[in-house]
Design an enzyme around this catalytic site. Structure first.
Site, PDB file in Angstrom:
ATOM      1  N   SER A  95      -2.206  -1.204  -1.121  1.00  0.00           N
ATOM      2  CA  SER A  95      -0.982  -1.770   0.093  1.00  0.00           C
ATOM      3  C   SER A  95      -1.227  -1.442   0.945  1.00  0.00           C
ATOM      4  CB  SER A  95       0.492  -1.406  -0.930  1.00  0.00           C
ATOM      5  OG  SER A  95       0.813  -2.799  -0.092  1.00  0.00           O
ATOM      6  N   ASP A 218      -1.688 -12.701  -5.315  1.00  0.00           N
ATOM      7  CA  ASP A 218      -1.096 -11.471  -5.065  1.00  0.00           C
ATOM      8  C   ASP A 218      -0.114 -12.232  -4.577  1.00  0.00           C
ATOM      9  OD1 ASP A 218       0.018  -9.515  -4.603  1.00  0.00           O
ATOM     10  OD2 ASP A 218      -1.794  -8.094  -3.298  1.00  0.00           O
ATOM     11  N   HIS A 246      -0.315  -7.255  -7.753  1.00  0.00           N
ATOM     12  CA  HIS A 246      -0.004  -6.757  -6.243  1.00  0.00           C
ATOM     13  C   HIS A 246      -0.563  -4.972  -7.008  1.00  0.00           C
ATOM     14  CE1 HIS A 246      -0.201  -6.139  -2.236  1.00  0.00           C
ATOM     15  NE2 HIS A 246       0.672  -4.494  -2.358  1.00  0.00           N
TER      16      HIS A 246
END
Lengths: 271, 949
Positions: A95, A218, A246
């Site tokens: 991320s 996602d 995610h």
């Protein structure tokens, strides 16, 4: 206070090239456990927490330094420097840490051989029409409000106020594990930094080869974000993991491990 | 699910990825969506965006790690599309055999509202606390940013605040200053000194005083301190102490004073004077040096107008403009001006100055003045000399490069720029090798750098021979150069001057000259000179080491035919083709040369007579196959080759060549296109030796009057004009007094290039004789023979024209030149021009021996002649040989067509004469009509007016 202690750095495995794992927002290094342990026989696996996350030393948190991604980039570079890593490192980020890794590769050319980016997004905000990050500004402000409300209810936030300095340690220790992200102040800063960052313009300066691993469904990064990055990152490969959510490294660690292994093997062949 | 549907809270089951597997009725009530809407959908479907992120970043990681989560606050999308705040619990479980999450949601509207209030209050508190911290930080940052010492002392003399410099000065930590008594900070001594100011400040009186204070390093600092009382509601609460370290300022004041004195002293020495004009007061200050420069006595101080008045009329506006600019733009000036001293002498001065400003307005103008008259004179002379040098070097034809003592280029003149291809500006400072790239002409190796050698040896260095300069664009120049050191008076080498010039053209010319001197221009083969030089070398070698070589002499057969019928240019083509053919046969090491005309020579090194014979035969074979084609006509051309071994038997190359020539002649005699190897016992050679003797005799005869002229009369067959018509015939006296006829000596004369000399002798004698005849009208026409060689020889032409012009038209009109076609005319075009020219002088021209050679008709066509003399072979047997009769008639017909008169030779019988008259021949000549007689007797028996026969 050493960086190793400050950032809660641990190294697993005794031989092989270094592989540094960086966690995303809201979490800590433990999220990488199931993936990282698969590489501890072939690599020296480095895990760490950003200051303000996990078991890092919260006293080093500075809202100025960590108010931009550069603070987190510096944490990553500090960790590498403390381990005296200068080249040949594989970076694995999740991320927001993907952006951290990309920026670090530009700031310190030659340090990383490759970047493995799980669920990256150069900007969570929409910049229509050319870019679809997935969220509007008010969505992100809503997140901050949600965080405020959640942390309000948690004893660890109120503990110092209610129990005074003496009782705080016990309460905090008991409750800190109830949520991955433990400190409301640092979490708020990290959230703001993460969700309002826009690193699209930095992609053009990246020369380190990269593997983009994207989740098929996602909530945080639409498929178009992966394509966007792939088109702009020189020497990048894009692989879509057939995963919802995610956090493939937690929900489907085997898929992530297999993808990384494949990438390392093909990369070795090319060399 | 019945029990679950009864529950007053929403229940949801998802897989680990958040895909909805099941829900209860309350869930439908809250969201407005039932199982058919939601099953298989992502949980995101019922979450607003912020909650989706929260779920992904907080809830799922915690769930995945811990397997449970409780009292997590987020929002659902309600049935009315409004966000519904909920508290969620979740736990992992096994549902229908798979790992899944069971969620319960409690709607928390009231609680949320209440908490939102609390959060708001908390945020405000945090913000005001932040504001206080910020303003405190601001004050501290500002105080720390001040360079001076700042502290606040309360009226009980306890420190409430101090900036970093203050704490530092007294060796304390800024954090530890608060709460400390002033006496403890200042120390007993300083406290005692300052006490009265402290008391005064606390009494409300601001204080300012100077104080020398000891620094921590032991040095003394000059400080100025201010104590400012601080009032709250009219009462002194304390005072602000502020101190500045002015040590630097004090020191610089002293330094300034010193430097001013220093300036005055040095200014006197250098003749530089200082001046200053104070604008507000209008006062002008001059130093003594300035007064000296102006020729003024010490102590004299002019006002501004007087000072300006010293400047010459030209300098004044310049100065004024500079001063005005200094005032308006602050730009300083540096000028060279002239002044009139007080004694009237003009001096040049350098004037510099600049303005000082205060609040944007000029307040002062100051500067310096220096007398530069002498320096100026010197530099003008220097510039003149330099210019002279520069112009000289720019305009000379040689290239010039100068370098410094390290061999780096400092200057090049235009010729050097052109030859190196480098401009002066781009070459400056570069190493010489970079600009002046020189290589050896043949090896292409880099030639030694003449400048480096010059610097190393400290003397003039010339360039190695055959050096080539390669310019920037690759152009090459052959150059000659020399490099000379530039030496200062004291012997130090300052640099090098390199002078060179382009000798490319010279070298090219000398190469070409060398080539031309050794080669034949037409065929590109070696020429006679080179051939003989090599022959001489080889002969010398063979005499030394007894080595054996061979010599071939070649003479083309039938070449003259081609030359005469097709022209000289075509003959040249033939020579070139034959040369090529020869070149293909001989070995590379052999020397093939054209010796002149159609003669060639080949030197075969290290070659036996046998091998040379094979080679010669190969040439003959090649010639046998060779056909020269021109204008559709094919010519067979052969080569007669004489072969002679080159060995020690020969005394010199003349003997060798003579032998080769004889052998060549023998080959020709033996039937052409063959070779003849020379043998000492060769009979053929003996006859050749006989010819050689003839040559000597001819030369002697030419020198010693050995030739005599006879004449044979020619008679007209029809009526003719009066006077003698005869042909002059040459005879050579034998040793025994007898006379030899041309057939005996002319071949030798032709062969040894003596024929032209004989022709000259004949022409000169003929004109002299005609002129000597007392009554010139007694002579109507005298024919004389010229060889074909002379007819085509321009040198002979020029000589002949000169002789004939001097003889005059009267004599010329009585001369007929007979040109024989048996002797090939070497250059037909030149011959035609010659004939035109002599005919324009009144001379007649006859074509001799017509019909004897193959080219008779060709000549008749291309040469304008007056007579055709039919060859005697056709006449002698005219009566008996029908073919001859036909031929003669044919010749006569042609002659009539082209308009020439015919002469028949060898008329020996009256039958022949009769037949000739019938055929229509114009003239006859022969024993029947008169034998050749010595000139002295030619008029004997010749009647004054000749009747036709």
């Amino acid at each position: 206070m050493t960086v190793l202690k400050r950032n809660n750095v641990t190294v697993h495995g005794a031989q092989g090239p270094f592989m540094v794992y960086a966690h995303g927002f809201g979490c800590d290094h433990t999220m990488w456990k199931r993936v990282a342990q698969q590489f501890s026989t072939t690599h020296r696996v480095v895990l760490f927490d950003y200051v303000g996350s996990g078991r890092s030393d919260i006293r080093d948190f500075d809202d100025e330094r960590y108010g931009t991604l550069n603070g987190y980039v510096q944490d990553l570079l500090d960790v590498c420097d403390a381990l005296e890593l200068t080249s040949g490192v594989s970076f694995v980020g999740h991320s927001v840490s993907c952006s951290v890794g990309l920026l670090a590769s530009v700031k310190r050319p030659g340090l990383f051989d490759r970047l493995i980016l799980l669920g990256p997004s150069p900007s969570f905000l929409n910049h229509r029409p050319e870019y679809e990050g997935g969220f509007e500004r008010e969505d992100l402000e809503g997140l901050l409000a949600l965080m405020d409300q959640n942390y309000m209810g948690w004893a660890n936030y109120l503990a110092p106020v209610v129990a005074g300095s003496d009782g705080a340690g016990t309460v905090s220790a008991e409750l800190s594990d109830s949520f991955c992200s433990t400190d409301p102040v640092t979490a708020r800063v990290f959230a703001q930094t993460t969700f309002f960052a826009d690193n699209r313009a930095d992609l053009q300066y990246v020369t380190t080869p990269s593997l983009i691993l994207q989740h098929r469904n996602d909530a945080l990064a639409p498929l178009s974000v992966g394509t966007y990055m792939h088109e702009r990152l020189v020497g990048s490969e894009l692989e879509i993991l057939d995963v919802a959510g995610h956090c493939a490294h937690m929900t489907h660690p085997d898929l992530v491990v297999a993808a990384i292994r494949r990438y390392l093997a093909s990369d070795d062949k090319q060399r | 699910m019945i029990l679950v549907d009864k529950l007053p809270c929403s229940v949801l089951i998802t897989d680990v990825g958040g895909t909805i597997l099941g829900l209860n009725r309350q869930m439908t009530a809250v969201t407005g969506l039932d199982a058919s809407d939601l099953q298989g959908q992502s949980i995101d479907r019922i979450l607003p965006p912020a909650s989706r992120i929260f779920l992904q970043t907080h809830v799922f990681p915690t769930l995945l790690r811990n397997g449970t989560i409780s009292e997590c606050f987020f929002q659902l999308i309600g049935a009315d599309r409004q966000a519904v705040p909920v508290l969620a619990n979740c736990r992992s479980d096994i549902y229908e055999g798979s790992e899944s999450y069971v969620w319960t949601f409690f709607v928390a509207l009231e609680r949320t509202r209440f908490e939102a209030e609390l959060i708001g209050a908390r945020s405000r508190a945090v913000e005001s606390a932040l504001a206080v911290t910020t303003s405190e930080r601001f004050l501290r940052s500002m105080a720390d940013a001040l360079p001076g010492l700042v502290a606040f002392w309360s009226n009980d003399l306890i420190c409430k605040f101090s900036n970093r410099h203050y704490a530092d000065w007294f060796g304390r930590n800024a954090d530890e200053m608060a709460g400390v008594h002033i006496r403890d900070v200042l120390g007993e001594e300083l406290f005692h000194l300052n006490d009265k100011h402290i008391q005064a400040a606390l009494a409300g009186e601001p204080q300012q005083f100077e104080r020398n204070m000891l620094r921590r390093d032991g040095s003394i600092a000059f400080t100025i301190a201010h104590y400012t009382p601080f009032f709250v509601k009219g009462k002194v609460e304390g005072f602000i102490a502020q101190a500045s370290d002015v040590t630097e300022l004090k020191l610089s004041e002293v330094a300034l004073k010193k430097s001013q004195e220093f300036l005055n002293r040095t200014g006197n020495l250098a003749g530089v004077g200082g001046w200053e004009f104070d604008i507000p007061t209008g006062s002008l200050t001059w130093s003594d040096v300035i007064r000296d420069i102006h020729g003024l006595p010490a102590g004299f101080t002019p006002d501004l107008n007087e000072a300006i008045g010293f400047y010459t009329a030209e300098s004044r506006p310049v100065l004024e403009a500079a001063v005005n600019e200094a005032f308006s733009t602050g730009k300083s000036f540096d000028l060279e001006l002239s002044i009139h001293r007080v004694d009237g002498v003009q001096r040049f001065v350098r004037a510099v100055g600049s303005a000082e400003f205060s609040d944007g307005r000029p307040v002062r103008l100051s500067g310096a003045l220096q007398d530069v008259t002498e320096r100026r004179k010197l530099s003008a002379q220097l510039a003149e000399q330099h210019e002279l040098m520069r112009v000289t070097l720019q305009s000379i034809g040689d290239a010039v490069i100068t370098t410094d003592a390290t061999g780096r280029i400092t200057w090049l003149n235009p010729v050097a720029e052109r030859m190196t291809g480098w401009r002066q500006d781009e070459s400056q400072g570069k190493a010489l090798e970079e600009i002046f790239r020189i290589v050896d002409e043949t090896t292409r190796a880099v030639a030694p750098n003449p400048v480096a050698a010059c610097l190393a040896e400290g003397r003039i260095v010339g360039l190695a021979d055959h050096t080539i300069l390669i310019s920037k664009d690759g152009t090459e120049f052959g150059i000659e150069d020399s490099a000379a050191p530039i030496v200062r008076n004291d012997g130090v080498v300052l640099g090098v001057v390199l002078v060179f010039h382009d000798v490319s053209e010279q070298r090219r010319l000398s190469k070409e000259m060398k080539y031309r001197a050794t080669h034949d221009a037409l065929t590109g083969l070696k020429n006679r000179t080179e051939f003989e030089a090599r022959l001489k070398l080889l002969l010398g070698k063979s005499r030394e080491d007894r080595s054996c070589h061979a010599l071939l002499y070649l003479d083309l057969d039938q070449f003259k035919i081609v030359n005469d019928t097709c022209g000289h240019a075509v003959g040249d083509i033939l020579l070139r083709q034959v040369s090529k053919l020869f070149r293909g046969v001989v070995r590379n090491c052999d020397t093939l040369a054209r010796l002149g005309g159609d003669e060639f020579g080949i030197i075969l090194e290290n070659c036996s007579v046998e091998l040379a014979g094979k080679l010669a035969q190969r040439i003959c074979d090649a010639m046998d196959d060779f056909r020269f084609v021109h204008d559709g006509r094919k010519f067979r051309v052969g080569a007669s080759i004489g072969l002679v071994p080159i060995d020690a038997r020969w005394g010199d190359i003349a003997a060798l060549q003579k032998a080769a020539d004889s052998a060549c002649y023998a080959a020709k005699e033996a039937g052409r296109n063959r070779f003849h190897a020379w043998l000492e016992t060769d009979v053929a050679m003996q006859s050749r030796q006989f010819e050689v003797q003839w040559t000597n005799r001819i030369e002697r005869a030419l020198d010693d009057g050995g030739f005599v002229l006879h004449a044979q009369t020619i008679r007209a067959l029809a009526a003719d004009k009066p006077g003698l018509h005869a042909e002059l015939l040459l005879r050579m006296k034998n040793d025994d007094g007898s006379l030899a006829v041309p057939g005996a000596f002319l071949p030798a004369a032709e062969r040894f290039h003596l024929i032209s000399r004989i022709d000259r002798w004949v022409l000169r004698e003929a004109t002299r004789w005609i002129a000597s005849v007392i009554v010139v009208q007694d002579i109507r026409l005298i024919s004389l023979n010229l060889s074909g060689r002379s007819t085509g020889d321009r040198a002979f032409h020029a000589w002949a024209f000169d002789v004939l012009e001097r003889a005059g038209r009267d004599i010329c009109s009585r001369i007929c030149i007979e040109i024989t076609e048996t002797e090939a005319i070497t250059n037909l075009a030149d011959a035609a021009a010659f004939i035109e020219r002599v005919r324009s002088m009144g001379i007649k021209v006859a074509l001799d021996d017509f019909g004897a050679g193959a080219s008779s008709f060709g000549y008749l066509k291309s040469l304008r002649v007056d007579f055709m003399k039919i060859d005697g072979r056709f006449i002698r047997d005219l009566v008996t040989d029908k073919l001859n009769d036909v031929m003669v008639r044919c010749f006569v017909d042609i002659a009539k067509v082209v308009g020439v008169q015919t002469v028949a030779e060898f008329v020996e019988t009256s039958e022949t004469l009769d037949r000739l008259r019938i055929i229509g021949v114009d003239y006859a000549q022969g024993f029947l009509l008169g034998k050749p007689e010595p000139l002295a007797r030619i008029f004997d028996g010749v009647p004054a007016i000749l009747e036709p026969i």
